[in-house]
Design a protein around this motif. Structure first.
Motif, PDB file in Angstrom:
ATOM      1  N   ASP A 119     -64.257 -18.123 -41.908  1.00  0.00           N
ATOM      2  CA  ASP A 119     -62.927 -18.685 -42.164  1.00  0.00           C
ATOM      3  C   ASP A 119     -62.129 -17.790 -43.107  1.00  0.00           C
ATOM      4  OD1 ASP A 119     -63.376 -20.828 -40.518  1.00  0.00           O
ATOM      5  OD2 ASP A 119     -64.074 -22.160 -42.121  1.00  0.00           O
ATOM      6  N   TRP A 124     -63.342 -20.781 -24.874  1.00  0.00           N
ATOM      7  CA  TRP A 124     -63.032 -21.582 -26.058  1.00  0.00           C
ATOM      8  C   TRP A 124     -64.206 -22.478 -26.444  1.00  0.00           C
ATOM      9  CZ3 TRP A 124     -63.246 -26.842 -26.208  1.00  0.00           C
ATOM     10  CH2 TRP A 124     -63.239 -27.537 -24.983  1.00  0.00           C
ATOM     11  N   GLY A 163     -58.139 -22.033 -35.750  1.00  0.00           N
ATOM     12  CA  GLY A 163     -56.688 -21.929 -35.650  1.00  0.00           C
ATOM     13  C   GLY A 163     -56.227 -20.752 -34.815  1.00  0.00           C
ATOM     14  N   LYS A 164     -57.154 -19.873 -34.439  1.00  0.00           N
ATOM     15  CA  LYS A 164     -56.813 -18.716 -33.614  1.00  0.00           C
ATOM     16  C   LYS A 164     -57.009 -19.032 -32.129  1.00  0.00           C
ATOM     17  CE  LYS A 164     -57.890 -15.058 -36.955  1.00  0.00           C
ATOM     18  NZ  LYS A 164     -56.555 -14.424 -36.845  1.00  0.00           N
ATOM     19  N   THR A 165     -56.497 -18.167 -31.289  1.00  0.00           N
ATOM     20  CA  THR A 165     -56.719 -18.319 -29.846  1.00  0.00           C
ATOM     21  C   THR A 165     -58.181 -18.020 -29.521  1.00  0.00           C
ATOM     22  OG1 THR A 165     -56.183 -16.004 -29.399  1.00  0.00           O
ATOM     23  CG2 THR A 165     -54.346 -17.592 -29.405  1.00  0.00           C
ATOM     24  N   GLU A 214     -59.528 -16.030 -27.384  1.00  0.00           N
ATOM     25  CA  GLU A 214     -59.775 -14.592 -27.225  1.00  0.00           C
ATOM     26  C   GLU A 214     -59.830 -13.896 -28.585  1.00  0.00           C
ATOM     27  OE1 GLU A 214     -57.543 -16.326 -25.599  1.00  0.00           O
ATOM     28  OE2 GLU A 214     -58.374 -16.326 -23.566  1.00  0.00           O
ATOM     29  N   ALA A 215     -58.875 -14.227 -29.467  1.00  0.00           N
ATOM     30  CA  ALA A 215     -58.857 -13.622 -30.804  1.00  0.00           C
ATOM     31  C   ALA A 215     -60.085 -14.045 -31.602  1.00  0.00           C
ATOM     32  CB  ALA A 215     -57.575 -14.022 -31.537  1.00  0.00           C
ATOM     33  N   THR A 216     -60.496 -15.299 -31.419  1.00  0.00           N
ATOM     34  CA  THR A 216     -61.697 -15.784 -32.109  1.00  0.00           C
ATOM     35  C   THR A 216     -62.938 -15.026 -31.648  1.00  0.00           C
ATOM     36  OG1 THR A 216     -60.725 -17.994 -32.296  1.00  0.00           O
ATOM     37  CG2 THR A 216     -63.100 -17.820 -32.561  1.00  0.00           C
ATOM     38  N   ALA A 220     -60.864 -14.947 -41.204  1.00  0.00           N
ATOM     39  CA  ALA A 220     -59.807 -15.352 -40.271  1.00  0.00           C
ATOM     40  C   ALA A 220     -58.507 -15.680 -40.985  1.00  0.00           C
ATOM     41  CB  ALA A 220     -60.278 -16.551 -39.451  1.00  0.00           C
ATOM     42  N   LEU A 229     -62.900 -11.548 -33.116  1.00  0.00           N
ATOM     43  CA  LEU A 229     -63.226 -11.570 -34.545  1.00  0.00           C
ATOM     44  C   LEU A 229     -64.725 -11.728 -34.764  1.00  0.00           C
ATOM     45  CD1 LEU A 229     -62.322 -11.617 -37.504  1.00  0.00           C
ATOM     46  CD2 LEU A 229     -62.034 -14.104 -37.282  1.00  0.00           C
ATOM     47  N   THR A 271     -58.711 -20.924 -41.041  1.00  0.00           N
ATOM     48  CA  THR A 271     -59.790 -21.502 -40.243  1.00  0.00           C
ATOM     49  C   THR A 271     -59.892 -20.760 -38.917  1.00  0.00           C
ATOM     50  OG1 THR A 271     -58.291 -23.142 -39.277  1.00  0.00           O
ATOM     51  CG2 THR A 271     -59.516 -23.791 -41.261  1.00  0.00           C
ATOM     52  N   LEU A 272     -61.114 -20.551 -38.470  1.00  0.00           N
ATOM     53  CA  LEU A 272     -61.330 -19.795 -37.237  1.00  0.00           C
ATOM     54  C   LEU A 272     -60.734 -20.515 -36.035  1.00  0.00           C
ATOM     55  CD1 LEU A 272     -62.775 -17.283 -36.030  1.00  0.00           C
ATOM     56  CD2 LEU A 272     -64.715 -18.782 -35.574  1.00  0.00           C
TER      57      LEU A 272
END
Length: 274
Positions: A144, A125, A153-155, A157-159, A147, A162, A150-151
């Protein structure tokens, strides 16, 4: 295999952490009954070094290295000192995208810094957060939008996934937009310009030849600045023509002679007969 694929000699491009990782990957391929991984690694590691690095290992006092972890720590302490670690940590935490750097290039450069300092232990993170904060504003806006808000706002791992996907797409877009069309256009312009230059030079040369030919014409009869055909002095035909013209002129004057023995129509013009 180790001598041909994994060698460390403290060259400018040699990475101590990458060397340890590659060495362990090869060692995991060796298995022997009754022999531990620790013993295999201690036995094979000297073959992965050469030149001065191997001399350094041989200079260690006998009995000071008894475990693989101890050997790895001594190796990293020698060739990856705390000062270098501190510099890499600072490069990671102060990462910033260059002004003309693409997303793909920035992402790869950032991951390369993380690879060079694996023992930094930066959680995922914090990795994506540090990278995102170091991007240019227009790049952050693009991320953003992809996504869906906003980037952050994701977990984590998902960020991370992406960013990997967008960097890969950005690399493909850059490859598709690269130079062939511009190169061809520039090549065509160069060809046209070269052809035009050659044609202009040829025209100037031809004009120069024509002017020179006109200026250098010399009469073969009188050596005057004209052709022999138009010569009025040395030409036989020009001379004959001049004599004939002179004769005709004299003949016309004789026709007005008042003392002629024959009738002369020219008398009508004589002043005594008006």
């Amino acid at each position: 295999m180790i001598k041909t694929s994994v060698q460390f000699a403290e060259m400018p491009n040699d990475d101590p952490n990458a060397h340890i990782a590659n060495f362990l990957e090869i060692c995991d391929m060796f298995k022997q009954n009754g022999v531990s991984h620790n013993a295999i690694r201690l036995r094979l590691f000297p073959f992965s070094l050469r030149d001065k690095t191997k001399e350094w290992l041989n200079s260690l006092l006998t009995g000071t290295i008894t475990t693989w972890d101890g050997l790895a720590q001594k190796f990293l302490a020698k060739y990856f000192p705390p000062a270098k670690t501190a510099k890499l940590r600072n490069d990671i935490t102060t990462f910033a995208q260059f002004e003309i750097e693409a997303l793909y290039e920035a992402w790869e450069r950032y991951k390369d810094l993380l690879r060079k300092c694996p023992h930094y232990g930066l959680p995922i993170w914090l990795q994506v957060h540090t990278f995102y904060n170091g991007l240019e504003s227009n790049t952050r806006t693009m991320i953003d939008a992809a996504a869906g808000g906003t980037l952050m706002g994701k977990t984590p791992e998902a960020t991370y996934e992406l960013l990997e996907e967008m960097a890969s797409n950005n690399y493909q877009w850059s490859s598709d937009r690269s130079m062939p069309r511009k190169t061809i256009r520039a090549h065509n312009i160069d060809v046209v310009t070269s052809l035009s230059t050659h044609m202009t030079a040829f025209s100037n040369k031809l004009e120069h030849l024509n002017v020179s030919a006109i200026q250098t014409q010399v009469c073969e009869l009188c050596e005057g600045n004209h052709t022999s055909v138009t010569c009025q002095i040395g030409s036989h035909f020009a001379s004959s023509f001049a004599k004939q013209a002179h004769y005709v002129s004299n003949f016309q004057r004789q026709q007005n002679n008042q003392y002629s023995n024959t009738y002369n129509p020219g008398w009508r013009n004589h002043p005594n007969f008006l």
